[in-house]
Design an enzyme around this catalytic site. Structure first.
Site, PDB file in Angstrom:
ATOM      1  N   GLU A  79      -7.210   0.716  -4.198  1.00  0.00           N
ATOM      2  CA  GLU A  79      -7.186   0.567  -2.739  1.00  0.00           C
ATOM      3  C   GLU A  79      -8.507   0.013  -2.189  1.00  0.00           C
ATOM      4  O   GLU A  79      -8.483  -0.923  -1.373  1.00  0.00           O
ATOM      5  CB  GLU A  79      -6.834   1.915  -2.091  1.00  0.00           C
ATOM      6  CG  GLU A  79      -5.366   2.278  -2.335  1.00  0.00           C
ATOM      7  CD  GLU A  79      -5.040   3.746  -2.147  1.00  0.00           C
ATOM      8  OE1 GLU A  79      -3.901   4.138  -2.423  1.00  0.00           O
ATOM      9  OE2 GLU A  79      -5.929   4.509  -1.728  1.00  0.00           O
TER      10      GLU A  79
ATOM     11  N   LYS B 288       3.052  11.529  -3.384  1.00  0.00           N
ATOM     12  CA  LYS B 288       2.028  10.843  -4.185  1.00  0.00           C
ATOM     13  C   LYS B 288       1.035  11.837  -4.795  1.00  0.00           C
ATOM     14  O   LYS B 288       0.448  11.576  -5.829  1.00  0.00           O
ATOM     15  CB  LYS B 288       1.309   9.847  -3.277  1.00  0.00           C
ATOM     16  CG  LYS B 288       0.277   8.981  -3.964  1.00  0.00           C
ATOM     17  CD  LYS B 288      -0.243   7.943  -2.987  1.00  0.00           C
ATOM     18  CE  LYS B 288      -1.436   7.188  -3.483  1.00  0.00           C
ATOM     19  NZ  LYS B 288      -1.950   6.272  -2.453  1.00  0.00           N
TER      20      LYS B 288
ATOM     21  N   ASP C 274     -12.840   5.514   1.987  1.00  0.00           N
ATOM     22  CA  ASP C 274     -11.387   5.608   2.151  1.00  0.00           C
ATOM     23  C   ASP C 274     -10.950   7.071   2.226  1.00  0.00           C
ATOM     24  O   ASP C 274     -10.906   7.769   1.211  1.00  0.00           O
ATOM     25  CB  ASP C 274     -10.728   4.896   0.955  1.00  0.00           C
ATOM     26  CG  ASP C 274      -9.206   4.975   1.003  1.00  0.00           C
ATOM     27  OD1 ASP C 274      -8.651   5.638   1.891  1.00  0.00           O
ATOM     28  OD2 ASP C 274      -8.576   4.367   0.125  1.00  0.00           O
TER      29      ASP C 274
ATOM     30  N   ASP D  47       0.884  -1.160   0.000  1.00  0.00           N
ATOM     31  CA  ASP D  47       0.000   0.000   0.000  1.00  0.00           C
ATOM     32  C   ASP D  47       0.927   1.217   0.000  1.00  0.00           C
ATOM     33  O   ASP D  47       1.530   1.536   1.023  1.00  0.00           O
ATOM     34  CB  ASP D  47      -0.880  -0.045   1.257  1.00  0.00           C
ATOM     35  CG  ASP D  47      -1.661   1.243   1.473  1.00  0.00           C
ATOM     36  OD1 ASP D  47      -1.655   2.098   0.574  1.00  0.00           O
ATOM     37  OD2 ASP D  47      -2.272   1.375   2.552  1.00  0.00           O
TER      38      ASP D  47
END
Ligand code: AMP
Length: 520
Positions: free
Chosen positions: A171, A70, A193, A8
């Site tokens: 994810e 990211k 999420d 992850d």
């Protein structure tokens, strides 16, 4: 041959997991840590520190400590996200040769996949130390809402780190796998999420070991970082009220307040109120250090962050409507991402769905565990080990037509892999090239969407206009990555495509950046 893990690769934290003896588990480093800050601290020369130790460097050397890289993955230099980052980080953002946003640190300019590759290489080394095996493959997770460029950049990062990226999975899909694999569940599941940088919601149908994503939606500009900035702005307001010092133009002071805001936010997950003390936030006009000492409580923070939490439900409404379901028809709600530890978020989610979220999964670990299950499925020799994942493409794929409009070819939420073709013809006599611009996004106008690339069909036979017809096929593979091919409809000869205006790294660039070549 080495083993394959699940990684992850998060905005704030990264986790590596492995299936051992049929059970997925998070692998820990020598200090017993399983969750590693996605922070890369650059020292002098080649020295690079990653993870918890790198995070320590943030308060005293923010200009060489790269956080939340990211957020820049697959982004252009002149994108809105790069602009936002520029206001909030102390290192530099430079333009790469393809117009891509790059990281400028310690006098060096690095492509964003190079920075992420340091994190992946760190996860690889954690896994190798924990298992004693060589790790050479990984399933890597990305937010469902990542577009083609962001997925490509993630793949490039894996390559640079010396890992074979077996599959990119979303994810939320990974979280659903960790929840449902081998459990024989038949349910509609919502995966909510909220991480450090992005918000994603996916609605899945589980039927035993079949995991079908029905819809997905997200906001790539909404995450825990925004909570921190909101709370830090509040702290800056208090500081100004009490001392008269305005820190809005002082990046170092703002970073110190953001670190304090994040700590306060975490503490408020367990306590109703916390004392915030930040020594030497800034120096006043007389050169004296200015300190902050105040108290924040949950009610105050509730008022500050409620608008952010409510924004997530606008996205949930969209995902549910795309899935033709109501919130009440969702059987289970899974929470993913560090921000879902925040009680105010949990309460609001329970209220929205009318049920308590499933509590038996660790929101920091669940995505890596799902990735490990998928890595195990892909590398194991027994058929029975596998789950079937049916995912969707999160954003509409289209081509530019006259007037700057987009003609959609693959609508969002189409099951992948998928493909769609369109026939192009020449508009002028003796035209030997046709330019095709491919965009991803939901707007009817190209200017609001992400340009994936421009493809030039070349070497067409000179002929009167309209005679030469070229069929262009746009395919989205199981990783969500777009492939374009073209064929002359009369001769069935494949046409060559020249790719222009793409912010992607070329194959050669990726090879040059590889750590094994550089001796890292
Ligand atoms: P992720 O990207 O999933 O690692 O999520 C990281 C985000 O979750 C960051 O914004 C953290 O500040 C936040 N976070 C992590 N743990 C907690 C906690 N216990 N309470 C509140 N926020 C948290």
């Amino acid at each position: 041959m080495g083993i394959a893990v699940g990684i992850d690769l998060g905005t704030s934290n990264s986790v590596v997991a492995l299936v051992r003896d049929g059970t997925a588990e998070v692998l820990q480093d020598g200090d017993g840590l399983g969750v590693h800050p996605s922070v890369v601290a650059f020292g002098y020369g080649r020295s690079v520190v990653i993870g918890a130790r790198a995070r320590e460097q943030l308060s005293y050397a923010p200009e060489s400590t790269v956080t939340s890289a990211k957020r820049l993955m697959g982004r252009r230099y002149n994108s809105e996200e790069a602009e936002r980052m520029r206001r909030n980080v102390a290192w530099g953002i430079a333009a790469g040769p393809h117009g891509d946003a790059r990281v400028r640190v310690q006098g060096r300019v690095l492509a964003v996949p190079e920075v992420s590759a340091h994190i992946l290489a760190h996860m690889k080394s954690v896994a190798e130390a924990a298992t004693g095996d060589v790790v050479d493959g990984a399933v890597i997770t990305v937010p469902a809402y990542f577009n083609d460029q962001q997925r490509q950049a993630t793949r490039d990062a894996a390559r640079i780190a010396g890992l074979e990226c077996l599959r990119i999975i979303n994810e939320p899909t990974a979280a659903a796998l960790a929840y449902g694999f081998g459990q024989g569940r038949r349910q509609h599941v919502a995966v909510y999420d909220l991480g450090g940088g992005t918000f994603d919601i996916s609605i899945l149908r589980l039927d035993d070991d079949l995991f079908e994503v029905i819809s997905t939606s997200g906001d790539t500009f909404l995450g825990g970082d925004d909570f921190d900035v909101t709370i830090a702005d509040h702290l800056a307001g208090i500081l100004q009220q009490e001392t008269g010092v305005d820190v809005s133009e002082n990046l170092g002071a703002r970073i110190r307040l953001r670190i304090a805001a994040e700590a306060a936010k975490r503490a408020l997950s367990d306590a109703d109120a916390v004392d915030v003390r930040v020594p030497s936030v800034v120096k006043d006009s007389g050169g004296e250090s200015v300190h902050l000492s105040t108290r924040v409580d949950r009610n105050m923070v509730r008022q500050l962050v409620t608008p952010l939490i409510q924004r997530t439900f606008v996205v949930c409404d969209d995902a549910l409507s795309q899935a033709s379901l109501t919130a009440a028809q969702v059987d289970a709600v899974l929470l993913v991402g560090g921000m879902t530890r925040f009680p105010l978020v949990r309460e609001a989610v329970a209220h929205y769905f009318g049920k308590r979220p499933f509590a038996h999964l660790n929101p920091d670990e669940v995505v890596a565990l799902g990735a490990a299950i998928q890595a195990n499925s892909l590398t194991s020799f027994t058929e029975a080990a596998g789950a079937v994942l049916l995912d969707v493409t999160p954003q509409t794929l289209g081509v530019r037509t006259v007037g700057g409009f987009v003609e959609p070819l693959v609508p969002r939420n189409s099951p992948i892999p998928t493909q769609s073709s369109k026939t192009f013809h020449t508009a002028h006599d003796n035209q030997t090239e046709v330019r095709i611009s491919v965009f991803q996004g939901e707007s009817r106008m190209t200017t609001d969407n992400e340009l994936l690339g421009e493809f030039v069909l070349e070497g067409l036979e000179p002929a009167p206009r309209g005679v030469v017809r070229i069929e262009v096929t746009f395919a989205i593979d199981a990783d969500g990555i777009v492939h374009v091919t073209a064929e002359d409809t009369a001769t069935r000869v494949a046409q060559s495509l020249r790719i222009e205006a793409s912010s992607k790294l070329s194959h050669e660039e990726v090879e040059q950046m590889r750590f094994d070549e550089l001796g890292f």
